[in-house]
Scaffold this motif. Structure first.
Motif, PDB file in Angstrom:
ATOM      1  N   ARG A 145       0.800  -1.239   0.000  1.00 40.68           N
ATOM      2  CA  ARG A 145       0.000   0.000   0.000  1.00 40.68           C
ATOM      3  C   ARG A 145       0.828   1.282   0.000  1.00 40.68           C
ATOM      4  N   GLU A 147       0.855   3.936  -1.907  1.00 36.59           N
ATOM      5  CA  GLU A 147       0.124   5.207  -2.092  1.00 36.59           C
ATOM      6  C   GLU A 147      -0.607   5.605  -0.816  1.00 36.59           C
ATOM      7  N   LEU A 148      -1.218   4.605  -0.150  1.00 34.50           N
ATOM      8  CA  LEU A 148      -1.916   4.928   1.099  1.00 34.50           C
ATOM      9  C   LEU A 148      -0.926   5.423   2.151  1.00 34.50           C
ATOM     10  N   SER A 151       0.084   8.916   1.380  1.00 34.58           N
ATOM     11  CA  SER A 151      -1.038   9.836   1.594  1.00 34.58           C
ATOM     12  C   SER A 151      -1.305  10.069   3.076  1.00 34.58           C
ATOM     13  N   LEU A 152      -1.086   9.044   3.902  1.00 31.11           N
ATOM     14  CA  LEU A 152      -1.244   9.224   5.350  1.00 31.11           C
ATOM     15  C   LEU A 152      -0.197  10.208   5.874  1.00 31.11           C
ATOM     16  N   ALA A 154       1.152  12.560   4.120  1.00 36.54           N
ATOM     17  CA  ALA A 154       0.713  13.872   3.626  1.00 36.54           C
ATOM     18  C   ALA A 154      -0.393  14.443   4.499  1.00 36.54           C
ATOM     19  N   SER A 155      -1.322  13.590   4.942  1.00 29.13           N
ATOM     20  CA  SER A 155      -2.428  14.094   5.765  1.00 29.13           C
ATOM     21  C   SER A 155      -1.907  14.688   7.079  1.00 29.13           C
ATOM     22  N   GLN A 156      -0.896  14.051   7.675  1.00 29.82           N
ATOM     23  CA  GLN A 156      -0.365  14.603   8.932  1.00 29.82           C
ATOM     24  C   GLN A 156       0.428  15.888   8.689  1.00 29.82           C
ATOM     25  N   LEU A 184       6.358  13.455  16.166  1.00 30.23           N
ATOM     26  CA  LEU A 184       6.010  13.037  14.804  1.00 30.23           C
ATOM     27  C   LEU A 184       6.783  11.817  14.316  1.00 30.23           C
ATOM     28  N   PRO A 186       7.664   8.758  15.414  1.00 26.58           N
ATOM     29  CA  PRO A 186       7.061   7.416  15.438  1.00 26.58           C
ATOM     30  C   PRO A 186       5.822   7.319  14.538  1.00 26.58           C
ATOM     31  N   VAL A 187       5.152   8.444  14.333  1.00 28.53           N
ATOM     32  CA  VAL A 187       3.970   8.448  13.469  1.00 28.53           C
ATOM     33  C   VAL A 187       4.390   8.202  12.019  1.00 28.53           C
ATOM     34  N   HIS A 190       5.424   4.641  11.608  1.00 31.28           N
ATOM     35  CA  HIS A 190       4.235   3.767  11.515  1.00 31.28           C
ATOM     36  C   HIS A 190       3.600   3.853  10.129  1.00 31.28           C
ATOM     37  N   TYR A 191       3.375   5.077   9.644  1.00 29.29           N
ATOM     38  CA  TYR A 191       2.727   5.224   8.333  1.00 29.29           C
ATOM     39  C   TYR A 191       3.583   4.615   7.215  1.00 29.29           C
ATOM     40  N   PRO A 195       2.464  -1.792  10.425  1.00 28.72           N
ATOM     41  CA  PRO A 195       1.344  -2.592   9.951  1.00 28.72           C
ATOM     42  C   PRO A 195       0.096  -1.720   9.783  1.00 28.72           C
ATOM     43  N   ILE A 196      -0.278  -1.454   8.541  1.00 29.55           N
ATOM     44  CA  ILE A 196      -1.487  -0.636   8.329  1.00 29.55           C
ATOM     45  C   ILE A 196      -2.611  -1.449   7.708  1.00 29.55           C
TER      46      ILE A 196
END
Lengths: 199, 199
Positions: A145, A147-148, A151-152, A154-156, A184, A186-187, A190-191, A195-196
Motif C-alpha cells: 500500500r 500510495e496509502l 497519503s497518510l 501527507a495528511s499529517q 512526529l 514514530p507516526v 508507523h505510516y 502494519p497498516i
C-alpha cells in the motif's frame, strides 16, 4: 527590464517569465481566489489575453507557477536511503525544516488556502500533490500500500501546517522543534513501515 | 412562520433563531467569506442591522451558530473512560463515524474552509476549537503536556479531513474504514499516551 507598473511589455522571451513571477507573487500573497488574471497581467505589464495565450487558464497558470520548496526526488532519496532505522525522525526533521523556512511555509500554507477556497483549485492541487509528491514517495517505499502510506504522511503534514501555521493552535506554535520531531517521528515510522493492514 | 423570501420579519422570539438558521446554512454552503450579513438578513427576512443587534459582528455570528457535530464532554468521556487499552482505536472509530456522517463532515470541512479563507476566521476558529474541543480533551488526559497531546490529535484529524474530503486524495477516499482505523489508532495512542518529550 521594468516597463512601468502599467506599461505594456512586448511579446518576447521575458514575457512568460514576467507573468509567472507576477502570478507567483499574487497567488502567494492574495491566495488563489483573490488573485485574478487581470491583476496578474497588470503587474506583469501585459494584455490579459497574453496570460491565457501562454498558460490556458487560471488553474493551469497556478499549477505551472507553484514551485515546491524542495526537490522531491532529492529529498526523498536523502531521507530514505539510510534505511528504515531512524526514517521517521529524518522525515520529521526534514519537514520541520521546510515548514520553518519562510519560502517553504509560504508555499505550503498557500496551497492549503487555495485548496480550501475553491473546488477547482482543490482538483488541481490534488493532481499536483499526487504527481509531484505522493507518486515519487510511494515509488521509493518497498512496502504494501505505498500510495496509502504516502497519503497518510501527507495528511499529517497538511494537518500540522494547518493547525500550526493557519489556525495557530498555541500548544503547536509554542512547542519546540525537538518536541515536534519526537512527537512526529514514530507516526511517520508507523505510516511508512508499520502494519497498516487490518487483520 | 414563513414571511416570504424577502418579507420583513417582526422583532420577536423567532427572529434570532431565523437569523441563526440562515447563517448556519449560508456559512455551510458558501463558506465564511462569501456569506454576507446582508444575504443572511435577506434569507432570514430581517433588516441587516438586526443581525448586528443580535450577534455583534460577522465573526461573532459565525462562532455563535457553529454547532459541533457531537457533544465533546460526552464523546471524550465515552472514548476515554474504558482506560488506555484500545484508546486510539476507540478515538479513531469515533472520529471516522463523525467524518462519515453528512452533518459531521459538513461542519468540519466548513470550519477548515473558513479557517483557511481569512485570518479573522482563523482567529475565531482557534478560540472555538481551543475552548470547545482541546480544553475538554486535555482536561481528561492524565499525562504530561495534555494541551500539546490534544493539539497533535487535532492536527491529524484536521489533516485527514482536509486530505480526504477537501483535496480528496484518492488513496484516502478509497481506503476502507477498517484500513483508516488500523492506520490511525496507533497514532492516537502515541499522541495521547506515548512518550512525546525529547530525552
Amino acid at each position: 527590464m521594468a516597463t512601468g507598473a502599467r506599461g505594456r511589455r512586448p511579446l518576447g522571451s521575458g514575457t512568460r517569465e514576467a507573468i509567472a513571477a507576477a502570478a507567483r507573487r499574487q497567488f502567494g500573497e492574495l491566495g488563489y481566489r483573490r488573485a485574478s488574471l487581470r491583476s496578474i497581467a497588470v503587474e506583469a505589464g501585459v494584455d490579459p489575453r497574453l496570460v491565457l495565450h501562454f498558460f490556458g487558464s487560471k488553474q493551469e497558470l497556478f499549477a505551472a507557477v507553484v514551485e515546491l520548496p524542495f526537490d522531491p526526488a532529492t529529498a526523498f532519496d536523502l531521507v530514505l536511503s539510510p534505511g528504515e532505522q531512524g526514517l521517521g525522525r529524518r522525515l520529521a526533521t526534514f519537514l520541520l525544516d521546510v515548514l520553518d523556512s519562510p519560502e517553504g511555509r509560504k508555499t505550503i500554507t498557500g496551497l492549503i488556502r487555495a485548496a480550501a477556497s475553491e473546488d477547482q483549485a482543490a482538483t488541481m492541487i490534488r493532481e499536483l500533490i499526487g504527481r509531484r509528491l505522493l507518486l515519487p514517495l510511494a515509488a521509493r517505499l518497498g512496502r504494501d500500500r505505498p500510495e496509502l502510506r504516502a497519503s497518510l504522511v501527507a495528511s499529517q503534514v497538511v494537518g500540522l501546517a494547518m493547525a500550526r501555521h493557519v489556525v495557530a493552535i498555541p500548544a503547536l506554535t509554542t512547542a519546540s522543534r525537538d518536541e515536534l520531531i519526537t512527537a512526529l517521528a514514530p507516526v511517520f515510522d508507523h505510516y511508512l513501515t508499520g502494519p497498516i493492514n487490518p487483520t
